[in-house]
Scaffold this active site. Sequence first.
Site, short mmCIF file in Angstrom:
data_model
loop_
_atom_site.label_atom_id
_atom_site.label_comp_id
_atom_site.label_asym_id
_atom_site.label_seq_id
_atom_site.Cartn_x
_atom_site.Cartn_y
_atom_site.Cartn_z
N LEU A 125 64.03 12.45 9.27
CA LEU A 125 64.70 12.13 8.15
C LEU A 125 64.01 12.74 6.81
O LEU A 125 63.88 12.17 5.62
CB LEU A 125 64.44 10.73 7.86
CG LEU A 125 65.60 9.92 8.60
CD1 LEU A 125 65.42 8.52 8.93
CD2 LEU A 125 67.01 10.25 8.27
N CYS B 251 68.32 5.56 13.58
CA CYS B 251 67.34 7.03 13.50
C CYS B 251 66.19 6.69 14.67
O CYS B 251 65.27 5.92 14.28
CB CYS B 251 66.98 7.55 12.33
SG CYS B 251 65.79 8.93 12.58
#
Lengths: 271, 310
Positions: free
Chosen positions: B72, B129
């Site tokens: 990320l 994620c």
Amino acid sequence: MRLSNCPVNRNLVIAPGYFLMEIETPEIAAEAQPGQFVMIKTREGREPLLRRPLSLHRVSSTSIELLYQVIGKGTQALSQTRPGEFLDLLGPLGKPFPLPASSSGIILLVAGGIGIAPLLALAEQISERLKVKGQRSKANLKIHLLYGAKTKAHLVRISDFQKMGIEVSTITDDGSGGRKGLATDLLRKFLVSPHGNISAAYACGPRPMLKTVAQLTRNKTVPVYLSLEEMMACGMGACLGCSVRARASGIKYLRVCQDGPVFLAEDIILD
Amino acid sequence: MNLKTKIGRLVLQNPILVASGCFGYGEEYAPLLDLSRLGGVVTKGISLKPRPGNSPPRLAETPAGLLNSIGLENVGVDRFIEEKLPFLRKQKACVLVNIFGESLGEYRKLAEILDDIDGIAGLEVNISCPNVEKGGLEFGVKPDSTRKVIETVRGKTSLPVLAKLSPNVTDIVEIARAAMQGGADGLTLINTLKGMAIDVKTRCPKLARGIGGLSGPAIRPVAVRMVYEVSRKLAAPVIGAGGIDSTEAALEFFIAGAGAVQIGTGFLINPRLPLTIIPELVGYLDNQGLKGIESLVGNIPADKPKRRKK
């Protein structure tokens, strides 16, 4: 930057495991600059899935040349491509080699193995520029290539460099072409012998070689450019998959594809 | 042909979107394709503060798949709004902002900040994620925390809210139900599957972080199955994603019940893929005698194989 399907003109073995491919691609060739690369879909379908980044070995008005070593599935597929077949290309991508600011002194090129690939395009561009400027006769800018490879058979394109008046020193892992050792051994020796002033250095090769080049030239005030190889997915700076550690404070990583693949040695940290 | 599709309150001009993480913030791709012709674009996951991402190597290629561990990396919400969003607005792209937090408070703050901003069509809440230490998948594997995150975002925004779910769960329907109960307008199915690849020469993992998220055609059957189960059992609006690399692949998702699809890995390989699929989709609908995309969604004549006529 273009996305286009282009015909292969030639795809020849020029050394054990080394191929030279010429692709007809006027649009990409028109924009392409040494140091940049193209992302190639090496075969249709899902194996291999991703495109492969390959640096420009030579740029002419309507075509580009790529020099590659067969390593994995992608380059294996590429090596089986026949003239007349089409390949899907995305490019040119990345930042080119900055040209030397000074028109005097020595320009060092340091190549390890297949790392010779982008340096021919660079050498041709520098020579061409000098010709245009009419400075060649003054001979105040010399290019010297320090080139290491596995064996003598893996030392390729030497005559192309010599044709441009570039001095070439070679070394091989097994001592079959030049002394036995690494390109960085040539560099170490070069830096301590009297040659005149180095005005810029450009290196491409395996990561440990680039690391050593950066170490050996750390105290030099001249720009040292390293061309990095990295696995990539998009090649365009979007996926953030090909990071390299940045030296500057405030940013942790740079993208090899978009911020590079050519970096000033002082801007990155090679792990 | 009517390609307009609705995912809850989110109205899209066509059902072909580009998935989060594969598009950056659009600047790179604008020279190659007209972003206004896409159904939508989902931005790279945005967090409250900038994130540097994980150590390299972050990528490994696997059979018909891509394993990633980006972590990320993003510019943070402030720079996104100042530097990235204006460009997307100018391109007239339909922008869905993917948001990621390490805590409920961060999700709340992100929803609050983005609610006031022009040029955003909706939020996609990333609770799936696999490549971060805190947050991410941690929220998306349990119904309770899934519902809480979505409720929190829902409470702070008037924008349509999508929950992007993880396939790394025992029962996707249970998680999907929780997200809908939390007030989601729809669901994005699926994020990457946790995976690992090993370099046998060094006997070490290929990714610096060891484990990553698998995407690409390799995961498509898993994604199609999850879209099918969720839309069948919950009648929830779904955006399908997972290994779409052709029109046929996209069609599987619509038939399974997705009202729209996102292209991720397939877009990295071929940035023109979305705009190739759109006309081919029209051709298919014509051939099938269907008036629009909405009549294809979830339109499975039977739940078992049927012999083709020829």
